[in-house]
Each structure stands twice: as C-alpha cells, then as structure tokens.
Design a protein around this motif. Sequence first.
Motif, mmCIF file in Angstrom:
data_model
loop_
_atom_site.group_PDB
_atom_site.id
_atom_site.type_symbol
_atom_site.label_atom_id
_atom_site.label_comp_id
_atom_site.label_asym_id
_atom_site.label_seq_id
_atom_site.Cartn_x
_atom_site.Cartn_y
_atom_site.Cartn_z
ATOM 1 N N ASP A 86 0.828 -1.208 0.000
ATOM 2 C CA ASP A 86 0.000 0.000 0.000
ATOM 3 C C ASP A 86 0.860 1.256 0.000
ATOM 4 O O ASP A 86 0.636 2.193 -0.765
ATOM 5 C CB ASP A 86 -0.925 0.023 1.226
ATOM 6 C CG ASP A 86 -1.976 -1.073 1.194
ATOM 7 O OD1 ASP A 86 -2.410 -1.438 0.088
ATOM 8 O OD2 ASP A 86 -2.351 -1.546 2.275
ATOM 9 N N ILE A 87 1.866 1.270 0.879
ATOM 10 C CA ILE A 87 2.730 2.443 1.006
ATOM 11 C C ILE A 87 3.501 2.682 -0.293
ATOM 12 O O ILE A 87 3.614 3.807 -0.784
ATOM 13 C CB ILE A 87 3.688 2.280 2.193
ATOM 14 C CG1 ILE A 87 2.884 2.217 3.503
ATOM 15 C CG2 ILE A 87 4.705 3.411 2.235
ATOM 16 C CD1 ILE A 87 3.696 1.799 4.704
ATOM 17 N N LEU A 88 4.031 1.606 -0.870
ATOM 18 C CA LEU A 88 4.777 1.747 -2.118
ATOM 19 C C LEU A 88 3.877 2.162 -3.273
ATOM 20 O O LEU A 88 4.282 2.924 -4.148
ATOM 21 C CB LEU A 88 5.484 0.444 -2.463
ATOM 22 C CG LEU A 88 6.820 0.223 -1.753
ATOM 23 C CD1 LEU A 88 7.333 -1.175 -2.028
ATOM 24 C CD2 LEU A 88 7.841 1.256 -2.199
ATOM 25 N N ALA A 89 2.640 1.655 -3.287
ATOM 26 C CA ALA A 89 1.706 2.022 -4.359
ATOM 27 C C ALA A 89 1.454 3.527 -4.357
ATOM 28 O O ALA A 89 1.367 4.159 -5.412
ATOM 29 C CB ALA A 89 0.398 1.265 -4.201
ATOM 30 N N GLN A 133 3.560 3.303 -12.784
ATOM 31 C CA GLN A 133 2.553 2.267 -12.573
ATOM 32 C C GLN A 133 3.199 1.112 -11.819
ATOM 33 O O GLN A 133 4.231 0.594 -12.206
ATOM 34 C CB GLN A 133 2.008 1.775 -13.917
ATOM 35 C CG GLN A 133 0.793 0.865 -13.779
ATOM 36 C CD GLN A 133 0.236 0.481 -15.133
ATOM 37 O OE1 GLN A 133 0.979 0.147 -16.041
ATOM 38 N NE2 GLN A 133 -1.076 0.523 -15.271
ATOM 39 N N SER A 134 2.587 0.721 -10.728
ATOM 40 C CA SER A 134 3.147 -0.356 -9.916
ATOM 41 C C SER A 134 2.718 -1.714 -10.432
ATOM 42 O O SER A 134 1.687 -1.861 -11.090
ATOM 43 C CB SER A 134 2.689 -0.203 -8.463
ATOM 44 O OG SER A 134 1.307 -0.471 -8.349
ATOM 45 N N GLU A 135 3.511 -2.708 -10.083
ATOM 46 C CA GLU A 135 3.128 -4.074 -10.447
ATOM 47 C C GLU A 135 1.855 -4.503 -9.736
ATOM 48 O O GLU A 135 1.194 -5.447 -10.167
ATOM 49 C CB GLU A 135 4.269 -5.046 -10.114
ATOM 50 C CG GLU A 135 5.346 -5.148 -11.188
ATOM 51 C CD GLU A 135 6.378 -4.045 -11.094
ATOM 52 O OE1 GLU A 135 7.332 -4.074 -11.881
ATOM 53 O OE2 GLU A 135 6.226 -3.146 -10.261
ATOM 54 N N GLN A 136 1.507 -3.834 -8.652
ATOM 55 C CA GLN A 136 0.252 -4.131 -7.969
ATOM 56 C C GLN A 136 -0.925 -3.901 -8.920
ATOM 57 O O GLN A 136 -1.931 -4.589 -8.854
ATOM 58 C CB GLN A 136 0.115 -3.239 -6.741
ATOM 59 C CG GLN A 136 -1.063 -3.596 -5.838
ATOM 60 C CD GLN A 136 -1.130 -2.674 -4.639
ATOM 61 O OE1 GLN A 136 -1.104 -1.465 -4.775
ATOM 62 N NE2 GLN A 136 -1.209 -3.254 -3.450
ATOM 63 N N GLU A 137 -0.775 -2.939 -9.832
ATOM 64 C CA GLU A 137 -1.825 -2.646 -10.797
ATOM 65 C C GLU A 137 -1.783 -3.598 -11.978
ATOM 66 O O GLU A 137 -2.818 -4.003 -12.499
ATOM 67 C CB GLU A 137 -1.684 -1.210 -11.302
ATOM 68 C CG GLU A 137 -1.853 -0.146 -10.238
ATOM 69 C CD GLU A 137 -1.626 1.244 -10.804
ATOM 70 O OE1 GLU A 137 -2.498 1.704 -11.559
ATOM 71 O OE2 GLU A 137 -0.587 1.855 -10.500
ATOM 72 N N TYR A 143 4.633 5.152 -5.783
ATOM 73 C CA TYR A 143 4.681 4.992 -7.238
ATOM 74 C C TYR A 143 3.722 5.971 -7.908
ATOM 75 O O TYR A 143 4.023 6.556 -8.948
ATOM 76 C CB TYR A 143 4.291 3.570 -7.626
ATOM 77 C CG TYR A 143 5.435 2.571 -7.624
ATOM 78 C CD1 TYR A 143 5.669 1.777 -8.730
ATOM 79 C CD2 TYR A 143 6.264 2.420 -6.522
ATOM 80 C CE1 TYR A 143 6.698 0.843 -8.746
ATOM 81 C CE2 TYR A 143 7.291 1.497 -6.510
ATOM 82 C CZ TYR A 143 7.510 0.722 -7.621
ATOM 83 O OH TYR A 143 8.526 -0.187 -7.637
ATOM 84 N N GLU A 144 2.543 6.139 -7.320
ATOM 85 C CA GLU A 144 1.547 7.033 -7.898
ATOM 86 C C GLU A 144 2.033 8.479 -7.903
ATOM 87 O O GLU A 144 1.878 9.205 -8.883
ATOM 88 C CB GLU A 144 0.247 6.929 -7.093
ATOM 89 C CG GLU A 144 -0.873 7.817 -7.600
ATOM 90 C CD GLU A 144 -2.087 7.716 -6.699
ATOM 91 O OE1 GLU A 144 -2.672 8.766 -6.415
ATOM 92 O OE2 GLU A 144 -2.432 6.599 -6.267
ATOM 93 N N VAL A 145 2.668 8.884 -6.800
ATOM 94 C CA VAL A 145 3.139 10.262 -6.677
ATOM 95 C C VAL A 145 4.214 10.576 -7.710
ATOM 96 O O VAL A 145 4.277 11.682 -8.255
ATOM 97 C CB VAL A 145 3.646 10.542 -5.244
ATOM 98 C CG1 VAL A 145 4.381 11.865 -5.168
ATOM 99 C CG2 VAL A 145 2.478 10.539 -4.263
ATOM 100 N N ILE A 146 5.076 9.586 -8.003
ATOM 101 C CA ILE A 146 6.132 9.826 -8.995
ATOM 102 C C ILE A 146 5.697 9.375 -10.391
ATOM 103 O O ILE A 146 6.503 9.267 -11.310
ATOM 104 C CB ILE A 146 7.461 9.136 -8.601
ATOM 105 C CG1 ILE A 146 7.317 7.603 -8.551
ATOM 106 C CG2 ILE A 146 7.970 9.674 -7.286
ATOM 107 C CD1 ILE A 146 8.644 6.891 -8.327
#
Length: 257
Positions: free
Chosen positions: A201-204, A213-217, A207-210
Amino acid sequence: LKELMLSRLSLSGTVPEEMGGLHSLENFELYGNGLRGTIPAALANCTNMKRIDLFNNALTGSIPDELTSLKSLQILHLKLNQLTGTVPFNFGNLPFLSWFDVSANRLHGTIPPSFGNSHSLKDFRLGGNMIYDPIPSSLCSNTNINSGLTRMYGCDGVICPLGTYSDSGHATHSDGCKPCDKGLTTMYLGSAECIKLTQEDILAIFYEVIHLQSEQETDPDKTVCDWNGIYCDDEGDIQTMRFPMYAADGEWDKWDE
C-alpha cells in the motif's frame, strides 16, 4: 431541446458523442442507469449547459478538460462511477458552479487551487477517491462550502485528513472526521474507512506520486519484492529501493542491473 432527463431507466450502453450536437441543451440527466464508456468531450459544445448529472453509472476514463469551458455550468454530479485521472484544474473558475460532486470514483492527485477562489461553490464532494495533500487553504476558509461546515471544522469540512474517516468523506453537522483506531490509518484524504497499511500500500502511493505504474496494478499476484527497483532480504522485508530512468508515459525504460 433544452432538457434531456432519462434517469433510473436501467439504460445500458454509452453516452453518445452526438449529444454534443444538442447546442440548446441545458439540463442533462442520466443518473442511476448502467451506462459505461467515457464522458463525451463533445458535451462542451452544449454551451448553454447548466446541469450534467451522470451519478451512479459505470462510467470510466477521465473527466474531460473541455467541460471547464461551460461557462453556464452550475451542477456537475458524477458520484459513484469508475472515473480515473485527475480533477481538471479550471472547474473552480466557472462563475456559476455551485455543486461539484465527483466522490466515490478512482480519481487521484490534489485538489486544484482554483476551487478556493470560487464565489459560487456551495457543495463540494471529493471523498472516496485517491486524493492527497495539500488542500488549498483558501478552500478551507471559504464559509460557503458544504453548508458552512468550514466555519466549524476548517479543512475537515472540505475533506477528511489522513488518519481520519467519515462516511461522507468530510465532516458533517452531526459529526466531525473520526480518528482511526490504533494501528489503522487511511491512504488518502476523504476516506470512508480505516485500514492497516501494508508495504504494498505504502509503495503504491509512492509509485503514484512519482507517476509510475506499480506491479500491484499490472500483476496483483506479484509480491512487493518482485516489483521493479525493490530489493528485499530473506524475510521479505524491503532493504533497498533503486529506481531507473523512466519514460514520460510512466513505463519503465530498459536499464542495467
């Protein structure tokens, strides 16, 4: 044709681009149906438009920037859809906009400062999205917002801060933004519930702020240790974060280990 009201009729399909040809249209209501697809940018051709109400459908895509040219627009009600992207910057500059509700979507980013300068805005709903600080201070001090809730609650009358929650996404006359229980928090402003944050969650959020697209997506089955730029120890705890150069569209460029 000045009014088109076809709400709660179990309609399906998409909103036709041809709606933009109804140049005299003032009131456009299609809420409570099962409409999919995007909001046509061609609606901006309806220069007399005062109300767009597409609440409670399954619309996707972004809110068209072109709609910010509708100088007569008073009401934009897009709650409970699946809209993505950011809130267009210039909606707050519309001279007659009094009701702006885009809550319960998948919008992200910050609140455009233009809303804080509005003299007409009375109802402002943005909770239930992926919105983060800062909140424009001029919006928090605008006592016309949300029935004057800013007089009592300040910024909380606009949208609940991190670590608090409310069903409506902002403080109400009956209750303020409630603090999360110990060990729980919220990921975004205007949350309706508290959660226990994971590393993912924290990394997502990061990633969004910078704008990556995260691998979570893209692949929910991947663990955070498999994400690009993330290095974990044998226990699965993050030890190092190293990010390559990436393209403007958010895609990872090829890079050497």
